[in-house]
Design a protein around this motif. Structure first.
Motif, PDB file in Angstrom:
ATOM      1  N   GLY A  49     -21.483  74.087  25.491  1.00 19.07           N
ATOM      2  CA  GLY A  49     -22.460  73.066  25.832  1.00 19.07           C
ATOM      3  C   GLY A  49     -22.899  72.242  24.650  1.00 19.07           C
ATOM      4  O   GLY A  49     -23.941  71.576  24.708  1.00 19.07           O
ATOM      5  N   ASN A  50     -22.109  72.266  23.558  1.00 17.86           N
ATOM      6  CA  ASN A  50     -22.504  71.563  22.339  1.00 17.86           C
ATOM      7  C   ASN A  50     -21.541  70.451  21.943  1.00 17.86           C
ATOM      8  O   ASN A  50     -21.622  69.919  20.842  1.00 17.86           O
ATOM      9  CB  ASN A  50     -22.628  72.556  21.178  1.00 17.86           C
ATOM     10  N   ASN A  51     -20.627  70.114  22.847  1.00 16.38           N
ATOM     11  CA  ASN A  51     -19.670  69.057  22.527  1.00 16.38           C
ATOM     12  C   ASN A  51     -20.319  67.685  22.622  1.00 16.38           C
ATOM     13  O   ASN A  51     -21.103  67.416  23.539  1.00 16.38           O
ATOM     14  CB  ASN A  51     -18.480  69.108  23.489  1.00 16.38           C
ATOM     15  N   PRO A  52     -19.996  66.790  21.695  1.00 14.99           N
ATOM     16  CA  PRO A  52     -20.523  65.419  21.793  1.00 14.99           C
ATOM     17  C   PRO A  52     -19.801  64.634  22.875  1.00 14.99           C
ATOM     18  O   PRO A  52     -18.801  65.089  23.441  1.00 14.99           O
ATOM     19  CB  PRO A  52     -20.233  64.844  20.403  1.00 14.99           C
ATOM     20  N   ILE A  92      -6.563  53.817  14.747  1.00 15.10           N
ATOM     21  CA  ILE A  92      -8.014  53.711  14.832  1.00 15.10           C
ATOM     22  C   ILE A  92      -8.532  52.712  13.811  1.00 15.10           C
ATOM     23  O   ILE A  92      -8.192  52.784  12.625  1.00 15.10           O
ATOM     24  CB  ILE A  92      -8.659  55.094  14.620  1.00 15.10           C
ATOM     25  N   GLU A  93      -9.359  51.804  14.258  1.00 18.08           N
ATOM     26  CA  GLU A  93      -9.991  50.831  13.377  1.00 18.08           C
ATOM     27  C   GLU A  93     -11.272  51.387  12.775  1.00 18.08           C
ATOM     28  O   GLU A  93     -11.545  51.187  11.589  1.00 18.08           O
ATOM     29  CB  GLU A  93     -10.314  49.548  14.161  1.00 18.08           C
ATOM     30  N   SER A  94     -12.068  52.088  13.576  1.00 21.36           N
ATOM     31  CA  SER A  94     -13.316  52.654  13.057  1.00 21.36           C
ATOM     32  C   SER A  94     -13.788  53.786  13.952  1.00 21.36           C
ATOM     33  O   SER A  94     -13.421  53.879  15.122  1.00 21.36           O
ATOM     34  CB  SER A  94     -14.406  51.584  12.958  1.00 21.36           C
ATOM     35  N   ILE A  95     -14.602  54.666  13.367  1.00 22.33           N
ATOM     36  CA  ILE A  95     -15.261  55.745  14.096  1.00 22.33           C
ATOM     37  C   ILE A  95     -16.737  55.697  13.733  1.00 22.33           C
ATOM     38  O   ILE A  95     -17.089  55.786  12.553  1.00 22.33           O
ATOM     39  CB  ILE A  95     -14.690  57.125  13.742  1.00 22.33           C
ATOM     40  N   GLU A  96     -17.577  55.530  14.736  1.00 22.75           N
ATOM     41  CA  GLU A  96     -19.018  55.579  14.536  1.00 22.75           C
ATOM     42  C   GLU A  96     -19.574  56.808  15.241  1.00 22.75           C
ATOM     43  O   GLU A  96     -19.177  57.104  16.374  1.00 22.75           O
ATOM     44  CB  GLU A  96     -19.708  54.332  15.088  1.00 22.75           C
ATOM     45  N   VAL A  97     -20.464  57.515  14.585  1.00 19.40           N
ATOM     46  CA  VAL A  97     -21.120  58.686  15.171  1.00 19.40           C
ATOM     47  C   VAL A  97     -22.602  58.375  15.330  1.00 19.40           C
ATOM     48  O   VAL A  97     -23.292  58.094  14.348  1.00 19.40           O
ATOM     49  CB  VAL A  97     -20.924  59.939  14.297  1.00 19.40           C
ATOM     50  N   LEU A  98     -23.074  58.391  16.577  1.00 20.34           N
ATOM     51  CA  LEU A  98     -24.478  58.142  16.882  1.00 20.34           C
ATOM     52  C   LEU A  98     -25.200  59.480  16.912  1.00 20.34           C
ATOM     53  O   LEU A  98     -24.783  60.399  17.620  1.00 20.34           O
ATOM     54  CB  LEU A  98     -24.615  57.446  18.237  1.00 20.34           C
ATOM     55  N   LYS A  99     -26.323  59.560  16.187  1.00 20.42           N
ATOM     56  CA  LYS A  99     -26.948  60.874  16.007  1.00 20.42           C
ATOM     57  C   LYS A  99     -28.369  60.977  16.555  1.00 20.42           C
ATOM     58  O   LYS A  99     -28.711  61.970  17.185  1.00 20.42           O
ATOM     59  CB  LYS A  99     -26.927  61.235  14.516  1.00 20.42           C
ATOM     60  N   ASN A 103     -25.819  65.821  22.424  1.00 15.11           N
ATOM     61  CA  ASN A 103     -25.110  66.378  21.271  1.00 15.11           C
ATOM     62  C   ASN A 103     -24.462  65.309  20.402  1.00 15.11           C
ATOM     63  O   ASN A 103     -23.556  65.598  19.626  1.00 15.11           O
ATOM     64  CB  ASN A 103     -24.038  67.359  21.750  1.00 15.11           C
ATOM     65  N   GLY A 104     -24.950  64.066  20.538  1.00 13.85           N
ATOM     66  CA  GLY A 104     -24.382  62.982  19.755  1.00 13.85           C
ATOM     67  C   GLY A 104     -23.260  62.280  20.482  1.00 13.85           C
ATOM     68  O   GLY A 104     -22.723  62.766  21.490  1.00 13.85           O
ATOM     69  N   VAL A 105     -22.902  61.114  19.981  1.00 12.15           N
ATOM     70  CA  VAL A 105     -21.855  60.289  20.586  1.00 12.15           C
ATOM     71  C   VAL A 105     -20.873  59.874  19.496  1.00 12.15           C
ATOM     72  O   VAL A 105     -21.275  59.444  18.414  1.00 12.15           O
ATOM     73  CB  VAL A 105     -22.439  59.029  21.258  1.00 12.15           C
ATOM     74  N   VAL A 106     -19.584  60.026  19.772  1.00  9.67           N
ATOM     75  CA  VAL A 106     -18.524  59.609  18.853  1.00  9.67           C
ATOM     76  C   VAL A 106     -17.820  58.401  19.464  1.00  9.67           C
ATOM     77  O   VAL A 106     -17.187  58.517  20.526  1.00  9.67           O
ATOM     78  CB  VAL A 106     -17.519  60.745  18.594  1.00  9.67           C
TER      79      VAL A 106
END
Length: 1009
Positions: free
Chosen positions: A196-199, A237-244, A258-261
């Motif tokens: 239950g901790n996957n983004p 991939i051009e970019s990876i943003e992680v929303l926290k 659990n955040g968004v990738v």
């Protein structure tokens, strides 16, 4: 007399112009016009190439100073052509680089080298999912890496490219076997459920399900199921943003706990057609081997164990010491079973280009990896990606279409040989007989290569498609819709042929077995959106409203076939004489939401961001399917205040904060319903059913409250840039199983536990531009995260089945162990603390010492050097943590099993002071029990901190004389050096019995023309 020609002559308009001119024409007027025309500057073609000192820069804007309507853009080779006057001044501008002005002075060729401008980086747009925002004006916590970092790593999984590069993001690899997975935690563990901790992953606007592929019954070689993220090619991939934080994730509502990738693939760009090809060849090997006993040491240990247990003479089954096996033989089983070199081949190419209105990019790649195990095993992956962007001439209508298709074929041994490599006696027999067949040494051992007789094979087909259509109704109003579709199909087989058994047993093909797993998952999403922007004096308003409709359907089935007439038919399930269904299920998931955002920006200094979402999920019972989530974020750009805006030291300063509520519905489908399963019993030709789950209509959403405060500051024109943030998250209403009395016939019922989990921590990032000259640049990036996880509340924990797993006030990722107190010099046995004081050592009373397996802190230190055409980048990853040491990999010392050299310091006679107890074959009950407790005590846990050279890349642009061609050679490495005091296999690795991550070194060539 001058002659004039007109486009499509005959127009009445042009006749009137000519007639009027002839009436007013006089010789004096003609001479005046002629002098004016001669005085006008003559236009000439100016051309050149724009670079950053290392490679060409496409997309640079070239304009003529004072002439706003005249300009062009550099193509993929950094080249441009522009008509201008000899005394004009050209302006070269590009995001992230300093603007350059250059007077033509009659030249026809002008080449320009742009320099990076860290101040400009604050104006770069950051992808926040449904909207984008300037880096300087974001109110949420978002970490980002780009293709510049990703493409320099010889990895096949996107998560591997993120390791050590983002504050607050902890990633560990679960296996070194190709196609394996990774564990990711964004700001700690929020749920008491491990799954239950996957983004949430969003690929080009499309949610991508990261639920494990299959049930795992047919994939024994992997610690878990194959990773679905292997379907994404890092090179594309051009970019990876992680929303926290809440401000960034609340707009995703129930899926953002659990955040968004956010993963954005590369897009086509305006310019001439460009073709790029990459080829690389690499090798992989185990990072290090453990120090194990040699044959004399091992035999002395075994003989001492028999003496300690009072066993004499040696039993017939003690083949390793009684002379049955050659006592002088020595085999390094780690080198033999894990010491091969994995060969890695990567081929990729792309073609791109386009006009001002339409751009395209098509790319493909192929990757093949062999393994370090004996045998011809490999992992192959082929990928194709297409992107087409279009914009109408009036720039009102825009469309983006992206599609990616990946095929994976993973062929591995049925079992990981790591366990055998660490367990086999050093004088165990040879693997093969003289004729090349497997050696069974008169049935005295199980040949470890027998597991290679069976294979694990997985074939995965993955499609991700996305289309975005938008129309600018007016200057301030835009309508847009996102359409996405994903499809994942997986077929797995694990064969157990009869040839894996000793022929002396007389086992025929009828004992062969085959496990088959099939999985299919399809989903679609539609997200219509409205966006309104307006400027009211100093107040900027940005409003977003939208809705989301998603559907996902899945099927999964596991079959077992037994009894084949021939091993050659084992991969044909229909040929089995006995077939049974181990698992069969279909799942359907429906999701709908309304979301919105209001952003207020006063004079570029004071920013307020409000987000909200109303979610509905089919995973909950009637009356609990809908919930609301939201957040508020604010930022003050204090460096733009009058008193500071002209500061020569402080170039940027911002304070931001946010608070909000996000949620989670990661519980699986139908968990609130009554469900039934097969009893497996046949009664009168009918298979009976039995209840497997109880109905709970009150089953609802898990919620996560997030609080954050941060300061960002840039000094000396942002050559030093610091971000420091504090966060505190509390997750409650936990989705878990509520324990039930055994008299109900069920162990638990799916419910919302009134348990609360807290995560808090500090994140620090530091970016410095150490040197910046025309020929030499040096930049550094440092990120550190200090985090703490705690179970704040859990009603009736001590009376529940969770009491031996969790403790109030302690982290979730803990182990309750015995407290080791040393070796008793009189008895030679391990001793442990009587923590409950009852005079004896018991599981429930004394296995209560808590050891925390969460990292105390972690981070990465990256450096980038450029000297002319030579580029060097490297990243050191560091982690402060504890982990199980070598004890977790081995049986008690003295048994027929290999041991680490640390057991040589063992008790041999009364009065000895030693770190290890007496050796035992297992016949001594007290010694065996003490050894078992030792493996479950704090003695088996030690410091596993490490500093690792995670990645290094060295590249050089060859000085070719060809105008339209670039050639770059490069060397890349992964997991090259590790500095640690850890005594286990690998300090990063947490799965005993599985192959740890490999060290990889790769060389390659890139050609662009």
């Amino acid at each position: 007399m001058n002659k004039f020609s007109f486009y499509n002559g005959g127009s009445a308009f042009w006749y009137l112009i000519i007639f009027g001119f002839s009436l007013s024409y006089t010789p004096a007027l003609g001479n005046k016009l002629l002098r004016q025309m001669q005085s006008l500057p003559q236009q000439t073609q100016i051309s050149g190439t724009i670079t950053d000192g290392t490679s060409p820069l496409p997309g640079v804007t070239i304009s003529i100073k004072g002439k706003a309507t005249t300009g062009t853009i550099s193509d993929f080779n950094g080249q441009y052509t522009l008509a201008a006057s000899p005394d004009d001044t050209l302006v070269f501008s590009f995001m992230g680089f300093k603007t350059v002005t250059e007077t033509i002075n009659g030249r026809k060729t002008i080449n320009i080298q742009l320099k990076e401008d860290t101040t400009q980086l604050q104006e770069v747009k950051i992808n926040a999912g449904y909207y984008s925002v300037k880096e300087s004006e974001r109110t949420g916590s978002i970490s980002k890496i780009t293709a510049k970092d990703i493409e320099k790593q010889p990895v096949t999984n996107v998560l591997a490219a993120m390791q050590g590069r983002m504050a607050g993001v902890s990633i560990t690899q679960t296996t070194g076997v190709p196609g394996g997975g990774f564990d990711i935690q964004i700001r700690g563990l929020n749920s008491v459920r491990s799954n239950g901790n996957n983004p949430l992953y969003i690929i080009d606007g499309v949610p991508y399900a990261t639920d494990p592929i299959g049930s795992g019954q047919a994939s024994p070689v992997l610690p878990g199921q194959p990773s679905p993220l292997n379907s994404i090619n890092p090179e594309q991939i051009e970019s990876i943003e992680v929303l926290k934080d809440a401000d960034a994730t609340a707009i995703y509502g129930s899926r953002g706990a659990n955040g968004v990738v956010l993963i954005t693939t590369k897009k086509g760009r305006r310019g001439g057609t460009q073709f790029t090809a990459n080829v690389s060849k690499g090798v992989g090997s185990v990072t290090r081997f453990m120090d194990l006993l040699n044959t004399p040491q091992y035999l002395a240990m075994r003989e001492q164990a028999f003496a300690n247990d009072g066993i004499s003479p040696l039993p017939d089954q003690a083949y390793d010491v009684n002379g049955t096996w050659d006592r002088s033989r020595y085999t390094d089983w780690q080198e033999t079973l894990l010491g091969n070199t994995s060969e890695i081949t990567t081929l990729s190419s792309s073609i791109s280009g386009g006009s001002a209105g339409t751009q395209y990019l098509a790319s493909g790649s192929f990757n093949k990896q062999t393994t370090v195990f004996p045998g011809d095993f490999n992992y192959k992956k082929a990928n194709f990606n297409l992107n087409v962007n279009h914009e109408s001439e009036n720039k009102r209508f825009r469309s983006i279409f992206t599609v990616g298709y990946t095929i994976q074929h993973n062929l591995q041994p049925r079992d990981d040989l790591m366990t055998s490599a660490l367990a086999l006696a050093p004088n165990a027999p040879a693997l093969y007989q003289a004729d090349g067949s497997l050696n069974w040494e008169n049935s005295t051992w199980i040949n470890p290569l027998s597991s290679l007789e069976g294979e694990y094979e997985a074939k995965t087909y993955d499609l991700i498609a996305n289309s975005v259509l938008s129309y600018q109704i007016s200057k301030n109003f835009e309508i847009k819709s996102n359409f996405g579709y994903t499809s994942t199909d997986n077929n797995e087989t694990a064969a157990l042929p009869s040839t894996q058994y000793d022929p002396a047993y007389g086992v025929g093909a009828s004992y062969s077995a085959l496990k088959v797993g099939t999985m299919s998952r399809k989903s679609w999403i539609i997200e219509p959106q409205l966006n309104y922007k307006e400027q009211f004096g100093k107040m900027g308003l940005d409003v977003l409203a939208g809705s989301s409709f998603q559907s996902q359907e899945g099927k999964m089935r596991d079959d077992l076939g037994q009894g084949f007439s021939s091993n050659s038919l084992i991969y044909n399930l229909a040929a089995a004489s006995v077939k049974s269904i181990l698992l069969s299920q279909e799942q359907e998931y429906r999701y709908a939401a309304l979301f919105g955002r209001i952003n207020l920006n006063w004079n570029g200094k004071y920013i307020v961001n409000l987000t909200g979402r109303r979610d509905g999920s089919s995973r909950f019972g009637p009356g609990k399917r809908f919930a609301s989530f939201g957040a508020v974020g604010g930022a003050w750009l204090f460096s733009r205040e009058d008193v500071l805006k002209d500061s020569k030291i402080l170039s940027f300063g911002k304070i931001r904060a946010s608070y909000g509520v996000t949620g989670s519905d990661q519980i699986g489908d139908y968990q609130y319903l009554d469900t039934y399963g097969s009893t497996g019993s046949n009664y009168g030709g009918i298979i009976g059913l039995e209840p497997t789950r109880l109905f709970n209509p009150a089953f609802g959403w898990e919620t996560n409250r997030k609080l954050e405060a941060a300061v960002e500051a840039g000094f000396l024109n942002d050559r030093i840039f610091i971000t420091a943030g504090y966060y505190k998250n509390r997750s409650s209403n936990q989705l878990a199983g509520m324990p039930l009395p055994g008299t109900t016939g069920f162990f638990s019922i799916q419910s919302n536990l009134a348990a609360t989990v807290e995560n808090k921590g500090l994140e620090l990032t530091l970016r410095t531009v150490n040197v910046q000259t025309q020929d030499f640049n040096w930049t550094s990036n440092l990120n550190i995260t200090v985090s703490r996880n705690k179970l704040v509340a859990f009603p009736d924990l001590e009376s529940s089945t969770y009491k031996n797993i969790y403790s109030i006030g302690e982290p979730l990722n803990i182990k309750k162990v015995y407290q080791f107190t040393g070796v008793d010099p009189a008895t030679g046995l391990y001793t442990f603390a009587d923590r409950d004081g009852d005079g004896k050592i018991t599981f429930s009373g004394d296995r209560t010492l808590v050891k925390d397996f969460n990292p105390k802190f972690f981070g990465g230190f990256q450096n980038s050097f450029r000297y002319k055409k030579l580029q060097l980048d490297f990243l050191f990853q560091f982690v402060k943590q504890e982990n199980y040491n070598a004890t977790a990999f081995f049986a008690p010392a003295g048994m027929l099993s290999q041991q680490p050299t640390t057991v040589l310091d063992s008790w041999k006679q009364p009065g000895d002071i030693a770190s290890h107890q007496m050796y035992t074959t297992g016949a001594n009950g007290e010694a065996a029990n003490a050894a078992s407790r030792y493996a479950s005590s704090d003695a088996a846990i030690s410091d596993a901190s490490y500093i690792r050279l995670k990645n290094i890349s060295l590249s050089y642009d060859l000085p070719l004389q060809l105008k339209d061609m670039r050639c770059k050679v490069f060397v890349e490495g992964q997991n090259l050096l590790t500095f640690t005091e850890y005594a286990g296999a690998d300090p990063e690795f947490k799965s005993a019995g599985y192959l740890p991550p490999l060290r990889v070194l790769s060389v390659g060539l890139q050609i662009t023309f």
